[in-house]
Design an enzyme around this catalytic site. Sequence first.
Site, PDB file in Angstrom:
ATOM      1  N   GLU A  85      -4.968 -10.692   0.049  1.00  0.00           N
ATOM      2  CA  GLU A  85      -4.458 -12.062  -0.549  1.00  0.00           C
ATOM      3  C   GLU A  85      -5.049 -12.910   0.264  1.00  0.00           C
ATOM      4  O   GLU A  85      -4.830 -12.909   1.938  1.00  0.00           O
ATOM      5  CB  GLU A  85      -2.855 -12.249  -1.048  1.00  0.00           C
ATOM      6  CG  GLU A  85      -3.024 -13.621  -1.044  1.00  0.00           C
ATOM      7  CD  GLU A  85      -0.968 -13.871  -0.891  1.00  0.00           C
ATOM      8  OE1 GLU A  85      -0.498 -12.872  -0.319  1.00  0.00           O
ATOM      9  OE2 GLU A  85      -0.971 -14.999  -1.348  1.00  0.00           O
TER      10      GLU A  85
ATOM     11  N   ARG B 241       1.650   2.627   5.559  1.00  0.00           N
ATOM     12  CA  ARG B 241       0.377   1.788   5.878  1.00  0.00           C
ATOM     13  C   ARG B 241       0.315   1.374   7.359  1.00  0.00           C
ATOM     14  O   ARG B 241       1.249   2.846   8.380  1.00  0.00           O
ATOM     15  CB  ARG B 241       0.746   0.116   5.979  1.00  0.00           C
ATOM     16  CG  ARG B 241       2.640   0.201   6.516  1.00  0.00           C
ATOM     17  CD  ARG B 241       3.458  -1.201   6.281  1.00  0.00           C
ATOM     18  NE  ARG B 241       2.947  -2.230   6.352  1.00  0.00           N
ATOM     19  CZ  ARG B 241       2.816  -3.415   5.818  1.00  0.00           C
ATOM     20  NH1 ARG B 241       2.680  -2.578   4.695  1.00  0.00           N
ATOM     21  NH2 ARG B 241       1.243  -4.204   5.901  1.00  0.00           N
TER      22      ARG B 241
ATOM     23  N   LYS C   8      -0.008 -10.893   8.621  1.00  0.00           N
ATOM     24  CA  LYS C   8      -0.225 -12.382   8.520  1.00  0.00           C
ATOM     25  C   LYS C   8      -0.132 -13.676   8.508  1.00  0.00           C
ATOM     26  O   LYS C   8       0.091 -14.396   9.436  1.00  0.00           O
ATOM     27  CB  LYS C   8      -1.066 -12.694   6.710  1.00  0.00           C
ATOM     28  CG  LYS C   8      -1.810 -11.030   7.059  1.00  0.00           C
ATOM     29  CD  LYS C   8      -3.076 -12.346   6.013  1.00  0.00           C
ATOM     30  CE  LYS C   8      -2.169 -10.917   4.860  1.00  0.00           C
ATOM     31  NZ  LYS C   8      -2.823 -11.213   3.122  1.00  0.00           N
TER      32      LYS C   8
HETATM   33  P1  ATP Z   1       0.914  -8.885   5.438  1.00  0.00           P
HETATM   34  O1  ATP Z   1       1.957  -7.860   5.091  1.00  0.00           O
HETATM   35  O2  ATP Z   1       0.012  -8.363   6.647  1.00  0.00           O
HETATM   36  O3  ATP Z   1       0.638  -9.947   4.892  1.00  0.00           O
HETATM   37  P2  ATP Z   1      -0.601  -7.810   2.832  1.00  0.00           P
HETATM   38  O4  ATP Z   1       0.151  -6.510   2.566  1.00  0.00           O
HETATM   39  O5  ATP Z   1       0.419  -8.642   2.439  1.00  0.00           O
HETATM   40  O6  ATP Z   1      -0.528  -7.645   4.599  1.00  0.00           O
HETATM   41  P3  ATP Z   1      -2.965  -8.276   0.888  1.00  0.00           P
HETATM   42  O7  ATP Z   1      -3.823  -9.146   1.674  1.00  0.00           O
HETATM   43  O8  ATP Z   1      -1.787  -7.982   0.165  1.00  0.00           O
HETATM   44  O9  ATP Z   1      -1.966  -7.933   3.021  1.00  0.00           O
HETATM   45  O10 ATP Z   1      -2.969  -6.836   1.530  1.00  0.00           O
HETATM   46  C1  ATP Z   1      -4.201  -5.691   0.556  1.00  0.00           C
HETATM   47  C2  ATP Z   1      -4.523  -4.591   1.115  1.00  0.00           C
HETATM   48  O11 ATP Z   1      -4.338  -4.090   2.313  1.00  0.00           O
HETATM   49  C3  ATP Z   1      -3.122  -4.062   0.336  1.00  0.00           C
HETATM   50  O12 ATP Z   1      -3.617  -3.126  -0.764  1.00  0.00           O
HETATM   51  C4  ATP Z   1      -2.555  -3.620   1.282  1.00  0.00           C
HETATM   52  O13 ATP Z   1      -1.823  -2.607   0.821  1.00  0.00           O
HETATM   53  C5  ATP Z   1      -3.268  -3.097   2.314  1.00  0.00           C
HETATM   54  N1  ATP Z   1      -2.414  -3.262   3.343  1.00  0.00           N
HETATM   55  C6  ATP Z   1      -1.892  -4.332   4.049  1.00  0.00           C
HETATM   56  N2  ATP Z   1      -1.308  -4.448   5.399  1.00  0.00           N
HETATM   57  C7  ATP Z   1      -1.504  -3.048   5.488  1.00  0.00           C
HETATM   58  C8  ATP Z   1      -1.327  -1.611   6.708  1.00  0.00           C
HETATM   59  N3  ATP Z   1      -0.393  -2.405   8.020  1.00  0.00           N
HETATM   60  N4  ATP Z   1      -1.863  -0.391   6.756  1.00  0.00           N
HETATM   61  C9  ATP Z   1      -2.644  -0.090   5.453  1.00  0.00           C
HETATM   62  N5  ATP Z   1      -2.631  -1.098   4.797  1.00  0.00           N
HETATM   63  C10 ATP Z   1      -2.124  -2.316   4.284  1.00  0.00           C
HETATM   64 MG    MG Z   2       0.395  -9.082  -0.087  1.00  0.00          MG
END
Ligand code: ATP
Ligand code: MG
Length: 558
Positions: free
Chosen positions: A41, A265, A275
Amino acid sequence: MNQESNIAAQELRKVNFIEEIIEADLAAGKFKSIMTRFPPEPNGYLHLGHAKSICLNFGLAEKYGGATNLRYDDTNPTKEDTEYVDSIKEDIAWLGFKWDKELYASDYFDQLYAWAEEMIMKGLAYVDDQTQEEIRLGRGTVDKPGTPSPWRDRSPEENLRLFREMRDGKYADGEKVLRAKIDMAHPNMMFRDPLMYRIKHASHHRTGDKWCIYPMYDYTHGQCDSIEHITHSICTLEFDVHRPLYDWFIETLGIFPSHQYEFARLNLTYTLMSKRKLLELVQKGLVSGWDDPRMPTLCGVRRRGYTPESLKMFCEKIGVSKREQLIDLQLLEWCVRQDLNARSNRYMAVQDPIKVTITNYPEGQVEWFDCPLNPAEPEGPSRKVPFSREILIDRADFMEDAPNKFFRLRPDGEVRLKYTYIIKCNEIVKDENGRIVELRCTYDPTTHPKTGQWRSVKGTIHWVSVPHAKEIVIRNYDKLFTLPDMSEVPEDKDYKDFLNPDSLNIGKGFAEPALLEDASGIAVQFERTGYYVKDPDSTPEVPVFNRTVTLKDSYKPE
Ligand code: ATP
Ligand code: MG
């Protein structure tokens, strides 16, 4: 093959559970080749957790001869921005991966809208006038079925009219939503008439003001995967409860059967990877920006001097599993050291200097020593290091009342100056406060490393020639937080209470002149102290070096 030797064979090949699934799918002829996607995102900068997901998605496609799309999950117009879109591309490219297509969930808004109308006409979706709170209460609980909305049985024609009015901007935010009509008593709460669309009068970074209704994650993600013929849609564990709904929308619409798989994760000690919280640190000025070298963002660790190679090595080592775990930050630092130790150029720099005068070395004389840039290649590329009568050594390399095990310089003791002669300390000069300001030493001319006789002393220390020393600014970075497991912040505290007050120490340093000519483009080693990388804040007058990682650590990976 019996089960045991099967497991042993798999371990030998190091196949993770997702690779096992892919290999089985390919063997069964389910797909000719695989297609993965990375779906960020664009509401922040990528962090180390994303690197794990990137290495996994792109790595699988590389390994099995498929491709990976970069697809921005841009369905929340108010939080998203092109600044983030650009940084994400830069970070993926920096890691060394190439996406097949650059796509956006918003590319599919028309298609998603058309499918929503199709579901309405099939009696599978309805417009609900309840407030957000009423909808929440109406969902029921895990042990109590939900209550159907009073608007649940509107006719398809009425729903279609209302939905079009929502699209045309007739209603305010929150006034109406579109919900799938599934089962208000379903044991999986996700199925109790999930939201498909909400009204949001907000400009979108790509579609501008074309839309004032935006699709929800669950109504979007699977269909986007399906449109792109993603064979293996990989996400983190918390999405496993969404999977049945992901499948339901795809089956209901009868479109390409993408499948979702979940992995654990990445969680790292002393590190936060949300984020939202990282954004707060930036907005409150608690760090210098998204690329502050203490941040776990990819632009942060890049500025810190971490290499793509070390991050890939790290992702390889932690592997992919279904079990959440907390990975030791030291493992990441170990990978960074492994990579830099093999590749980085060596220079000498002194951070807390004491002046050493070599009283028997002729005034005005300079000797230039040819020293390898990397000790692993003694005959490889070299730099020239000047030696003269006045040099600087690190204060920590001298001790007045030294214990027996102290193998550096002490009164009447000898030490080897790296690449040059052995010196002996004859006299200590102190200022009025008793602080040592100078050591008066003599050198042994017969100990020249090339032409002299070999003689052993216990210690070797680094040094810099005073008239040739280049002044630099050194930023020594440490952990950003003091709590090993940042998921365990007590309820009466805030994560910001655990910011490490000593995470940055700025000081002056003196370096051998060749450092400023280094063209390697990666971090260098300051011999005996650590790895340092030139910061973009550097000017020709004031070069700035960031500590990437210290040189040594007792840590050894299992
Ligand atoms: P955050 O919680 O940091 O905002 P998010 O999951 O909302 O992270 P996205 O931009 O939606 O962030 O994530 C893009 C991809 O990265 C998704 O497939 C998500 O599952 C993966 N991802 C995010 N954080 C992690 C993590 N700590 N370890 C592994 N994969 C991750
Ligand atoms: Mg997300």
